[in-house]
Structures are given as structure tokens and as C-alpha cells.
Design a protein around this motif. Structure first.
Motif, short mmCIF file in Angstrom:
data_model
loop_
_atom_site.label_atom_id
_atom_site.label_comp_id
_atom_site.label_asym_id
_atom_site.label_seq_id
_atom_site.Cartn_x
_atom_site.Cartn_y
_atom_site.Cartn_z
N LYS A 105 13.15 -20.56 -55.74
CA LYS A 105 12.56 -21.30 -56.81
C LYS A 105 11.02 -20.92 -56.73
O LYS A 105 10.30 -21.54 -57.42
N ASN A 106 10.51 -20.30 -55.73
CA ASN A 106 9.17 -20.09 -55.68
C ASN A 106 8.46 -21.54 -55.43
O ASN A 106 7.43 -21.72 -55.97
N THR A 107 9.15 -22.43 -54.76
CA THR A 107 8.59 -23.71 -54.58
C THR A 107 8.68 -24.31 -53.04
O THR A 107 9.63 -23.91 -52.52
N GLY A 108 7.55 -25.16 -52.71
CA GLY A 108 7.70 -25.82 -51.46
C GLY A 108 7.38 -27.10 -51.75
O GLY A 108 7.07 -27.77 -52.70
N TYR A 109 7.74 -27.93 -50.63
CA TYR A 109 8.02 -29.35 -50.61
C TYR A 109 7.37 -29.87 -49.38
O TYR A 109 7.28 -29.16 -48.43
N LEU A 110 6.77 -31.12 -49.76
CA LEU A 110 6.57 -31.72 -48.64
C LEU A 110 7.04 -33.55 -48.91
O LEU A 110 6.58 -34.18 -49.54
N GLN A 111 8.15 -33.92 -48.12
CA GLN A 111 8.50 -34.96 -48.05
C GLN A 111 7.93 -35.94 -47.18
O GLN A 111 7.78 -35.61 -46.18
N MET A 112 7.22 -37.11 -47.47
CA MET A 112 6.68 -37.99 -47.02
C MET A 112 7.18 -39.55 -47.10
O MET A 112 7.41 -40.06 -47.92
N ASN A 113 7.70 -39.83 -46.00
CA ASN A 113 8.11 -41.21 -45.70
C ASN A 113 7.29 -42.00 -44.73
O ASN A 113 6.52 -41.47 -44.06
N SER A 114 7.66 -43.26 -44.71
CA SER A 114 6.87 -44.18 -43.99
C SER A 114 5.50 -44.21 -44.13
O SER A 114 4.54 -44.03 -43.18
N LEU A 115 4.95 -44.01 -45.42
CA LEU A 115 3.45 -43.58 -45.54
C LEU A 115 2.57 -44.85 -45.40
O LEU A 115 2.94 -46.06 -45.34
N LYS A 116 1.49 -44.57 -44.89
CA LYS A 116 0.45 -45.35 -44.36
C LYS A 116 -0.94 -45.49 -45.06
O LYS A 116 -1.08 -44.26 -45.51
N PRO A 117 -1.74 -46.43 -45.21
CA PRO A 117 -2.89 -46.24 -45.63
C PRO A 117 -3.76 -44.89 -45.39
O PRO A 117 -4.46 -44.50 -46.53
N GLU A 118 -3.73 -44.64 -44.12
CA GLU A 118 -4.47 -43.50 -43.60
C GLU A 118 -3.76 -42.23 -43.91
O GLU A 118 -4.63 -41.26 -43.92
N ASP A 119 -3.03 -42.16 -44.70
CA ASP A 119 -2.41 -40.86 -45.36
C ASP A 119 -2.92 -40.69 -46.83
O ASP A 119 -2.62 -39.80 -47.19
N THR A 120 -3.76 -41.60 -47.34
CA THR A 120 -4.39 -41.72 -48.56
C THR A 120 -5.34 -40.34 -48.37
O THR A 120 -6.37 -40.40 -47.54
N ALA A 121 -5.30 -39.49 -49.46
CA ALA A 121 -6.00 -38.03 -49.47
C ALA A 121 -5.60 -37.34 -50.61
O ALA A 121 -4.56 -37.64 -51.26
N THR A 122 -6.25 -36.20 -51.05
CA THR A 122 -5.92 -35.15 -51.70
C THR A 122 -4.95 -34.22 -50.89
O THR A 122 -5.60 -33.61 -50.00
N TYR A 123 -4.03 -33.85 -51.54
CA TYR A 123 -3.15 -33.00 -50.71
C TYR A 123 -2.91 -31.84 -51.37
O TYR A 123 -2.98 -31.56 -52.63
N TYR A 124 -3.21 -30.53 -50.60
CA TYR A 124 -3.00 -29.00 -51.00
C TYR A 124 -2.09 -28.34 -50.20
O TYR A 124 -1.78 -28.68 -49.12
N CYS A 125 -1.39 -27.54 -51.20
CA CYS A 125 -0.48 -26.59 -50.75
C CYS A 125 -1.32 -25.27 -50.57
O CYS A 125 -2.19 -24.97 -51.43
N ALA A 126 -0.80 -24.40 -49.72
CA ALA A 126 -1.53 -23.03 -49.42
C ALA A 126 -0.71 -22.03 -49.01
O ALA A 126 0.42 -22.41 -48.24
N LEU A 127 -0.94 -20.77 -49.32
CA LEU A 127 -0.17 -19.79 -48.85
C LEU A 127 -1.07 -18.73 -48.02
O LEU A 127 -2.20 -18.49 -48.51
N GLY A 128 -0.31 -17.95 -47.08
CA GLY A 128 -1.28 -17.15 -46.29
C GLY A 128 -0.56 -16.77 -45.29
O GLY A 128 0.47 -16.69 -44.74
N ASN A 129 -1.54 -16.31 -43.82
CA ASN A 129 -0.91 -15.92 -42.87
C ASN A 129 -0.42 -17.11 -42.09
O ASN A 129 0.42 -17.08 -40.88
N GLY A 130 -1.07 -18.35 -42.32
CA GLY A 130 -0.40 -19.68 -41.59
C GLY A 130 -1.26 -20.06 -40.78
O GLY A 130 -2.57 -19.62 -40.41
N GLY A 131 -1.00 -21.01 -39.82
CA GLY A 131 -1.58 -21.71 -38.68
C GLY A 131 -2.27 -22.98 -39.06
O GLY A 131 -2.08 -23.37 -40.36
N VAL A 132 -3.15 -23.67 -38.43
CA VAL A 132 -3.52 -25.04 -38.63
C VAL A 132 -5.14 -24.88 -39.23
O VAL A 132 -5.44 -26.06 -39.80
#
Length: 121
Positions: free
Chosen positions: A76-103
Motif C-alpha cells: 500500500k506504500n504506507t507506513g504507520y506509527l501506532q502510539m499508545n499510552s500517550l503522555k503530554p511530553e509526546d506533544t510534537a509535530t510528527y514527521y515520517c521520512a524515507l532514506g538510508n535509515g538510522g537515528v
């Protein structure tokens, strides 16, 4: 060229869940490792989770380990991020990215526009 579009963000109460999606168009999705990053106001963009091309290897930041799950559906050419037990410190803009990988963000060639996640009561 690859275009990425994230969706699924929103406002959620602490302890709640959200599932982010990342739809890719253009060159073959499965050719790239995938990552999810986040950036809060005034902070640097940080690694959240990463997946190898076929999902056999997954990596997580310590802050989300056990709560978030990265996955991908190459058909489906689609990635996902399932987020459970969310905390206030998880507040942010979330981005997906493709490439060689790593942190590091420098390991990725293609980025989405981001989706806002706000965790608040």
C-alpha cells in the motif's frame, strides 16, 4: 522523487492512542528504510522509531519503547506509527521520512510535511 503525506494526528487525552499514517507516492516505497521523527517547539527534531525496508528490523527511542509501534505495508506504500499510552511530553509535530535509515535526520532523503499530535487533558 518521493512524496510523503502524514495523517492521523490530533488532540488526545493522556493515556489515549493515535495511529499516524504516512502515504508515499513516486519511487518504490520498499526501496527505503523508514523513520518517524518528532519536533516540539524550541527543540531539535528527534528520532522516534525506525523500520528496515521490509519491517524485519525495528528500532525505537527509549522514551517511546513499549508504547509506540512502527509498521509498514509496502503493498500500500504506507507506513504507520501506532502510539499508545500517550503522555503530554509526546506533544510534537510528527514527521515520517524515507532514506538510508538510522537515528539522525541526515540519514533520510525524503520528508513529509508533518502532522501535529497534542496530548492534553
Amino acid at each position: 522523487q518521493v512524496q510523503l503525506v502524514e495523517s492521523g494526528g490530533g488532540l488526545v487525552q493522556p493515556g489515549g492512542s493515535l495511529r499516524l499514517s504516512c502515504a508515499a507516492s513516486g519511487r518504490t516505497f520498499s526501496s527505503y528504510n523508514m523513520g518517524w521523527f518528532r519536533q516540539a517547539p524550541g527543540k531539535e527534531r528527534e528520532f522516534v522509531a525506525g523500520s528496515s525496508r521490509y519491517g524485519s528490523i525495528r528500532d525505537y527511542a527509549d522514551s517511546v519503547k513499549g508504547r509506540f509501534t512502527i509498521s509498514r505495508d509496502n503493498a500500500k506504500n504506507t507506513g504507520y506509527l501506532q502510539m499508545n499510552s500517550l503522555k503530554p511530553e509526546d506533544t510534537a509535530t510528527y514527521y515520517c521520512a524515507l532514506g538510508n535509515g538510522g537515528v539522525a535526520p541526515s540519514g533520510y532523503y525524503y520528508w513529509g510535511q508533518g502532522t501535529q499530535v497534542t496530548v492534553s487533558s
